[in-house]
Motif scaffolding. Structure first.
Motif, PDB file in Angstrom:
ATOM      1  N   LEU A  88       0.778  -1.319  -0.053  1.00  0.00           N
ATOM      2  CA  LEU A  88       0.098   0.119   0.034  1.00  0.00           C
ATOM      3  C   LEU A  88       0.865   1.124  -0.019  1.00  0.00           C
ATOM      4  N   THR A  89       0.435   2.204  -0.719  1.00  0.00           N
ATOM      5  CA  THR A  89       1.199   3.642  -0.665  1.00  0.00           C
ATOM      6  C   THR A  89       0.412   4.475   0.482  1.00  0.00           C
ATOM      7  N   ASP A  90       0.678   5.509   0.497  1.00  0.00           N
ATOM      8  CA  ASP A  90       0.046   6.267   1.560  1.00  0.00           C
ATOM      9  C   ASP A  90      -1.411   6.538   0.907  1.00  0.00           C
ATOM     10  N   ALA A  91      -1.766   6.821  -0.253  1.00  0.00           N
ATOM     11  CA  ALA A  91      -2.935   6.999  -0.626  1.00  0.00           C
ATOM     12  C   ALA A  91      -3.677   5.697  -0.543  1.00  0.00           C
ATOM     13  N   GLY A  92      -3.135   4.501  -0.532  1.00  0.00           N
ATOM     14  CA  GLY A  92      -4.022   3.486  -0.319  1.00  0.00           C
ATOM     15  C   GLY A  92      -4.145   3.136   1.172  1.00  0.00           C
ATOM     16  N   ARG A  93      -3.208   3.355   2.262  1.00  0.00           N
ATOM     17  CA  ARG A  93      -3.552   3.225   3.382  1.00  0.00           C
ATOM     18  C   ARG A  93      -4.521   4.430   3.953  1.00  0.00           C
ATOM     19  N   ASP A  94      -4.555   5.519   3.296  1.00  0.00           N
ATOM     20  CA  ASP A  94      -5.694   6.521   3.630  1.00  0.00           C
ATOM     21  C   ASP A  94      -7.038   5.915   3.237  1.00  0.00           C
ATOM     22  N   LEU A  95      -7.310   4.805   2.829  1.00  0.00           N
ATOM     23  CA  LEU A  95      -8.621   4.282   2.640  1.00  0.00           C
ATOM     24  C   LEU A  95      -8.874   3.386   3.976  1.00  0.00           C
ATOM     25  N   PHE A  96      -7.929   3.217   4.734  1.00  0.00           N
ATOM     26  CA  PHE A  96      -8.288   2.519   5.896  1.00  0.00           C
ATOM     27  C   PHE A  96      -9.629   2.854   6.849  1.00  0.00           C
ATOM     28  N   PRO A  97      -9.859   4.093   6.752  1.00  0.00           N
ATOM     29  CA  PRO A  97     -11.234   4.594   7.522  1.00  0.00           C
ATOM     30  C   PRO A  97     -12.336   4.284   6.678  1.00  0.00           C
ATOM     31  N   VAL A  98     -12.178   4.181   5.170  1.00  0.00           N
ATOM     32  CA  VAL A  98     -13.180   3.881   4.436  1.00  0.00           C
ATOM     33  C   VAL A  98     -13.670   2.464   4.809  1.00  0.00           C
ATOM     34  N   VAL A  99     -12.588   1.543   4.786  1.00  0.00           N
ATOM     35  CA  VAL A  99     -12.617   0.010   5.017  1.00  0.00           C
ATOM     36  C   VAL A  99     -13.329  -0.379   6.229  1.00  0.00           C
ATOM     37  N   VAL A 100     -12.877   0.329   7.244  1.00  0.00           N
ATOM     38  CA  VAL A 100     -13.502   0.270   8.567  1.00  0.00           C
ATOM     39  C   VAL A 100     -14.977   0.731   8.784  1.00  0.00           C
ATOM     40  N   THR A 101     -15.228   1.700   8.209  1.00  0.00           N
ATOM     41  CA  THR A 101     -16.648   2.105   7.961  1.00  0.00           C
ATOM     42  C   THR A 101     -17.444   1.375   7.211  1.00  0.00           C
ATOM     43  N   LEU A 102     -17.068   0.643   6.099  1.00  0.00           N
ATOM     44  CA  LEU A 102     -17.929  -0.398   5.447  1.00  0.00           C
ATOM     45  C   LEU A 102     -17.898  -1.527   6.380  1.00  0.00           C
ATOM     46  N   ARG A 103     -16.921  -2.023   6.901  1.00  0.00           N
ATOM     47  CA  ARG A 103     -16.789  -3.090   8.038  1.00  0.00           C
ATOM     48  C   ARG A 103     -17.747  -3.080   8.922  1.00  0.00           C
ATOM     49  N   GLN A 104     -17.915  -1.856   9.612  1.00  0.00           N
ATOM     50  CA  GLN A 104     -18.924  -1.598  10.751  1.00  0.00           C
ATOM     51  C   GLN A 104     -20.319  -1.625  10.158  1.00  0.00           C
ATOM     52  N   TRP A 105     -20.698  -0.927   9.111  1.00  0.00           N
ATOM     53  CA  TRP A 105     -21.933  -0.861   8.539  1.00  0.00           C
ATOM     54  C   TRP A 105     -22.283  -2.376   8.319  1.00  0.00           C
ATOM     55  N   GLY A 106     -21.391  -3.011   7.814  1.00  0.00           N
ATOM     56  CA  GLY A 106     -21.640  -4.664   7.571  1.00  0.00           C
ATOM     57  C   GLY A 106     -21.955  -5.310   8.684  1.00  0.00           C
ATOM     58  N   GLU A 107     -21.150  -4.935   9.899  1.00  0.00           N
ATOM     59  CA  GLU A 107     -21.590  -5.764  11.012  1.00  0.00           C
ATOM     60  C   GLU A 107     -22.961  -5.364  11.558  1.00  0.00           C
TER      61      GLU A 107
END
Length: 161
Positions: A88-107
């Motif tokens: 991951l680049t910095d831009a890729g790592r910046d997607l972490f909150p997006v992935v966490v939010t999708l995960r939390q919505w899915g939960e």
């Protein structure tokens, strides 16, 4: 601090003025986000991504190429020196909150009550708190308390949140 975009507007954007539309153009398909998710979880090689996702080789090749071209992943020589790996680049790592939010919505919405699913925990094994946007004064923000300020006056442009 805002960073300059490496992606100039072109006719290929769904809606060139909308950050949501541009982001979805880059990572909005199922496989791209799953590749990013797995890179966050330590996958590095083509084989690892394929094993974890079950994605067809040709589709995985396309997604890895696209994510690399748009600066979300970079290739480097693996520590063994024999293969190339994706990181991951910095831009890729910046997607972490997006992935966490999708995960939390899915939960909350994609599983029946009591249905078993994976969980995200911190380094000590603690639960990751829900990500919630807040204003400068700490007030929780939602769809009813925010609006989009258009970049230009164009009634055809309908950029949502």
């Amino acid at each position: 601090m805002p960073r300059a975009s490496t992606h100039a507007p072109d006719s290929g954007w769904t809606d060139s003025d909308c950050p949501v539309a541009r982001t979805l153009d880059l990572v909005g398909d199922r496989w791209s986000l799953l590749v990013v998710r797995d890179a966050m979880d330590g996958a590095r090689s083509f084989t690892e991504f394929q094993r974890r996702t079950g994605i067809a080789r040709n589709i995985l090749s396309d997604r890895l190429r696209k994510l690399t071209a748009h600066g979300l992943l970079a290739q480097r020589t693996a520590p063994s020196g024999r293969r190339r790996e994706y990181v991951l680049t910095d831009a890729g790592r910046d997607l972490f909150p997006v992935v966490v939010t999708l995960r939390q919505w899915g939960e909350r919405h994609a599983f029946a009550p009591g249905e078993v699913h994976s969980t995200l925990v911190d380094q000590r094994g603690g639960s990751v708190p829900d990500l919630v946007p807040v204003g400068p004064d700490g007030t929780v923000l939602d769809a009813d308390t925010t609006h989009v300020r258009k970049a230009r006056l164009d009634p055809a442009s309908d950029c949502g949140r």
